[in-house]
Scaffold this motif. Sequence first.
Motif, PDB file in Angstrom:
ATOM      1  N   LYS A  31      -0.591   0.128  -6.224  1.00  0.00           N
ATOM      2  CA  LYS A  31      -0.810   0.097  -4.786  1.00  0.00           C
ATOM      3  C   LYS A  31       0.499  -0.144  -4.042  1.00  0.00           C
ATOM      4  O   LYS A  31       0.786   0.488  -3.038  1.00  0.00           O
ATOM      5  N   HIS A  32       1.287  -1.083  -4.544  1.00  0.00           N
ATOM      6  CA  HIS A  32       2.457  -1.559  -3.813  1.00  0.00           C
ATOM      7  C   HIS A  32       3.756  -1.169  -4.508  1.00  0.00           C
ATOM      8  O   HIS A  32       3.832  -1.109  -5.724  1.00  0.00           O
ATOM      9  N   VAL A  81      -0.865   4.002  -2.151  1.00  0.00           N
ATOM     10  CA  VAL A  81      -2.152   4.371  -1.576  1.00  0.00           C
ATOM     11  C   VAL A  81      -1.933   5.263  -0.349  1.00  0.00           C
ATOM     12  O   VAL A  81      -2.623   6.260  -0.158  1.00  0.00           O
ATOM     13  N   ASP A  82      -0.939   4.905   0.459  1.00  0.00           N
ATOM     14  CA  ASP A  82      -0.688   5.632   1.705  1.00  0.00           C
ATOM     15  C   ASP A  82       0.092   6.929   1.528  1.00  0.00           C
ATOM     16  O   ASP A  82       0.014   7.813   2.379  1.00  0.00           O
ATOM     17  N   ASN A  83       0.880   7.055   0.446  1.00  0.00           N
ATOM     18  CA  ASN A  83       1.794   8.187   0.319  1.00  0.00           C
ATOM     19  C   ASN A  83       1.486   9.179  -0.797  1.00  0.00           C
ATOM     20  O   ASN A  83       2.152  10.205  -0.897  1.00  0.00           O
ATOM     21  N   ASN A 116       0.792  -1.239   0.000  1.00  0.00           N
ATOM     22  CA  ASN A 116       0.000   0.000   0.000  1.00  0.00           C
ATOM     23  C   ASN A 116       0.818   1.281   0.000  1.00  0.00           C
ATOM     24  O   ASN A 116       0.326   2.342   0.401  1.00  0.00           O
TER      25      ASN A 116
END
Length: 155
Positions: free
Chosen positions: A146-147, A131-133, A128
């Motif tokens: 995503k990754h 998605v997170d950054n 992720n």
Amino acid sequence: MTLNYTQTRLLEKEEQIPYELLLLADETIEIIDSYVKGGEIYVFEHNSQIIGVYILYILDAKAIEIKNIAVHKDYQGLGIGTHLLNEATQRAKEKGFKTLVIGTANGAIKQLYLYQKVGFEITGIRKNFFVDNYPAPIYENGILCKHMIMLEKQL
């Protein structure tokens, strides 16, 4: 087109950061700024124009990472990316590092192929990461990124 592969140099501190190229490999100036100041920026020139770039960023005493590598769209497919990866490998060796690290999105099929072709091996996945950054979804080759796929090359 014949290109002179001796035209890569360290970007001088007073020179403008080539964001237009760096943005080909990373989505936002804010993310680029998070690593550009702490890294060394190398540029590849042709006819006095910067057409390729990579950033080396020290992780620890033994490992250094290619944080960004990009080639101007008009010059892709000419072997410049392979040249830059090989040059970054040589620079990392000369600096005494044992491991060269690079990461790319799960949808970056061409990059994954190229990195493995020049000797990098997949060593992990940062789940992720995109998605997170990143503020907005990123798609490559129709795949939601995503990754972060992490690869390493022993020097």
